[in-house]
Design a protein around this motif. Structure first.
Motif, PDB file in Angstrom:
ATOM      1  N   TYR A   1       0.595  -1.481  -0.213  1.00 49.46           N
ATOM      2  CA  TYR A   1      -0.285  -0.113  -0.415  1.00 49.46           C
ATOM      3  C   TYR A   1       1.358   0.829   0.101  1.00 49.46           C
ATOM      4  CZ  TYR A   1      -4.214   2.913   0.776  1.00 49.46           C
ATOM      5  OH  TYR A   1      -4.845   4.367   0.523  1.00 49.46           O
ATOM      6  N   ALA A   2       1.918   1.382   0.751  1.00 53.44           N
ATOM      7  CA  ALA A   2       2.932   2.644   0.820  1.00 53.44           C
ATOM      8  C   ALA A   2       3.453   2.608  -0.208  1.00 53.44           C
ATOM      9  CB  ALA A   2       4.239   2.161   1.319  1.00 53.44           C
ATOM     10  N   ILE A   3       3.997   0.963  -1.147  1.00 57.39           N
ATOM     11  CA  ILE A   3       4.422   1.792  -2.882  1.00 57.39           C
ATOM     12  C   ILE A   3       3.335   2.035  -3.583  1.00 57.39           C
ATOM     13  CG2 ILE A   3       5.265   0.918  -4.963  1.00 57.39           C
ATOM     14  CD1 ILE A   3       6.786  -1.416  -2.564  1.00 57.39           C
ATOM     15  N   TRP A   4       2.211   1.218  -3.703  1.00 56.96           N
ATOM     16  CA  TRP A   4       0.729   1.696  -4.457  1.00 56.96           C
ATOM     17  C   TRP A   4       0.166   3.311  -4.779  1.00 56.96           C
ATOM     18  CZ3 TRP A   4      -4.880   1.588  -3.206  1.00 56.96           C
ATOM     19  CH2 TRP A   4      -5.410   1.918  -4.314  1.00 56.96           C
ATOM     20  N   SER A   5       0.080   3.600  -3.552  1.00 51.94           N
ATOM     21  CA  SER A   5      -0.183   5.203  -2.957  1.00 51.94           C
ATOM     22  C   SER A   5       0.378   6.309  -3.174  1.00 51.94           C
ATOM     23  CB  SER A   5      -0.745   5.095  -1.428  1.00 51.94           C
ATOM     24  OG  SER A   5       0.053   5.036  -0.611  1.00 51.94           O
TER      25      SER A   5
ATOM     26  N   GLY B   1      10.014   7.997   1.274  1.00 51.06           N
ATOM     27  CA  GLY B   1       9.441   7.014   2.759  1.00 51.06           C
ATOM     28  C   GLY B   1       9.270   6.054   1.794  1.00 51.06           C
ATOM     29  N   VAL B   2       8.888   6.252   0.429  1.00 50.79           N
ATOM     30  CA  VAL B   2       9.089   4.557  -0.479  1.00 50.79           C
ATOM     31  C   VAL B   2       9.983   4.099  -0.324  1.00 50.79           C
ATOM     32  CG1 VAL B   2       7.755   3.385  -2.196  1.00 50.79           C
ATOM     33  CG2 VAL B   2       6.604   5.298  -1.132  1.00 50.79           C
ATOM     34  N   VAL B   3      11.285   4.978  -0.383  1.00 48.55           N
ATOM     35  CA  VAL B   3      12.194   4.312  -0.794  1.00 48.55           C
ATOM     36  C   VAL B   3      12.533   3.913   0.209  1.00 48.55           C
ATOM     37  CG1 VAL B   3      14.542   5.008  -1.380  1.00 48.55           C
ATOM     38  CG2 VAL B   3      12.571   5.347  -3.307  1.00 48.55           C
ATOM     39  N   VAL B   4      12.731   4.496   1.553  1.00 48.24           N
ATOM     40  CA  VAL B   4      13.355   4.292   2.873  1.00 48.24           C
ATOM     41  C   VAL B   4      12.688   2.531   2.855  1.00 48.24           C
ATOM     42  CG1 VAL B   4      12.963   4.656   4.842  1.00 48.24           C
ATOM     43  CG2 VAL B   4      14.217   5.663   3.523  1.00 48.24           C
ATOM     44  N   ILE B   5      11.246   2.932   2.978  1.00 40.99           N
ATOM     45  CA  ILE B   5      11.047   1.289   3.433  1.00 40.99           C
ATOM     46  C   ILE B   5      11.272   0.398   2.404  1.00 40.99           C
ATOM     47  CG2 ILE B   5       8.195   0.321   3.112  1.00 40.99           C
ATOM     48  CD1 ILE B   5       7.349   2.821   3.483  1.00 40.99           C
ATOM     49  N   HIS B   6      11.793   0.368   1.369  1.00 44.10           N
ATOM     50  CA  HIS B   6      12.026  -0.673   0.418  1.00 44.10           C
ATOM     51  C   HIS B   6      13.586  -0.956   0.243  1.00 44.10           C
ATOM     52  CE1 HIS B   6      12.540  -2.597  -2.805  1.00 44.10           C
ATOM     53  NE2 HIS B   6      11.054  -3.053  -3.538  1.00 44.10           N
TER      54      HIS B   6
ATOM     55  N   PHE C   1      14.979  -0.542   3.280  1.00 44.53           N
ATOM     56  CA  PHE C   1      15.722  -0.852   3.988  1.00 44.53           C
ATOM     57  C   PHE C   1      14.693  -1.778   5.800  1.00 44.53           C
ATOM     58  CE2 PHE C   1      17.713   3.304   3.234  1.00 44.53           C
ATOM     59  CZ  PHE C   1      18.929   2.836   3.684  1.00 44.53           C
ATOM     60  N   SER C   2      13.532  -1.540   5.199  1.00 44.09           N
ATOM     61  CA  SER C   2      12.302  -2.577   5.995  1.00 44.09           C
ATOM     62  C   SER C   2      12.544  -3.574   5.507  1.00 44.09           C
ATOM     63  CB  SER C   2      11.280  -2.159   5.478  1.00 44.09           C
ATOM     64  OG  SER C   2      10.642  -3.064   5.858  1.00 44.09           O
ATOM     65  N   LYS C   3      12.779  -4.731   6.943  1.00 41.02           N
ATOM     66  CA  LYS C   3      13.509  -5.739   7.141  1.00 41.02           C
ATOM     67  C   LYS C   3      12.053  -7.285   6.146  1.00 41.02           C
ATOM     68  CE  LYS C   3      16.279  -5.920  10.379  1.00 41.02           C
ATOM     69  NZ  LYS C   3      17.585  -5.929   9.689  1.00 41.02           N
ATOM     70  N   THR C   4      10.427  -5.855   6.624  1.00 41.81           N
ATOM     71  CA  THR C   4       8.993  -6.656   5.959  1.00 41.81           C
ATOM     72  C   THR C   4       9.195  -7.137   4.448  1.00 41.81           C
ATOM     73  OG1 THR C   4       8.629  -4.152   5.905  1.00 41.81           O
ATOM     74  CG2 THR C   4       7.819  -5.899   7.611  1.00 41.81           C
ATOM     75  N   VAL C   5       9.946  -6.388   4.239  1.00 37.85           N
ATOM     76  CA  VAL C   5       9.832  -6.213   1.701  1.00 37.85           C
ATOM     77  C   VAL C   5      11.602  -7.331   1.804  1.00 37.85           C
ATOM     78  CG1 VAL C   5      10.897  -5.533  -0.275  1.00 37.85           C
ATOM     79  CG2 VAL C   5      10.114  -4.038   2.162  1.00 37.85           C
ATOM     80  N   GLY C   6      10.709  -8.489   0.956  1.00 33.88           N
ATOM     81  CA  GLY C   6      11.910  -9.324   0.694  1.00 33.88           C
ATOM     82  C   GLY C   6      12.461  -8.813  -0.438  1.00 33.88           C
ATOM     83  N   HIS C   7      14.072  -8.833  -0.250  1.00 32.38           N
ATOM     84  CA  HIS C   7      15.256  -8.567  -1.186  1.00 32.38           C
ATOM     85  C   HIS C   7      15.256  -9.511  -2.557  1.00 32.38           C
ATOM     86  CE1 HIS C   7      14.946  -4.648  -0.720  1.00 32.38           C
ATOM     87  NE2 HIS C   7      14.934  -4.664   0.988  1.00 32.38           N
TER      88      HIS C   7
END
Length: 109
Positions: free
Chosen positions: A59-63, A96-101, A103-109
């Protein structure tokens, strides 16, 4: 594949949102159909994306992408150019979206 679905969802949402003004409050058939079909497609493809991408991140990326892309489209289609504070705000949203993508551990890389 999930990011492809998310990209399609974003494009469909931007298309639908951009057609809202042209629909003249749903009094014009073709733009109104674009709105309905676009939002339907956006939500369908978003459900496919959240199979593997966490919903909050999706949702963060989408919005975030939607806000920026709708602003760009509306500048061209409707001559609604954002002012400097709006542009700064959109840069912060993208950041903010870049930081989430990144550095967030919830995003599977």
């Amino acid at each position: 594949m999930s990011y492809l679905y998310l990209t399609v969802a974003i494009i469909a949402e931007v298309t639908a949102t951009s057609a809202l003004k042209a629909s003249s409050e749903f009094t014009r058939l073709l733009p109104s159909m674009v709105v309905v079909v676009g939002y339907g497609a956006a939500f369908y493809f978003m459900t496919l994306a959240i199979r593997t991408i966490p919903i909050g991140v999706t949702y963060a990326i989408w919005s975030g992408a939607g806000i920026v892309l709708v602003a760009i489209v509306s500048a061209f289609l409707y001559n609604q150019t954002p002012d400097t504070p709006a542009i700064i705000g959109m840069v912060l949203i993208i950041s903010g979206v870049v930081v989430i993508h990144m550095f967030s551990k919830t995003v599977g890389h």
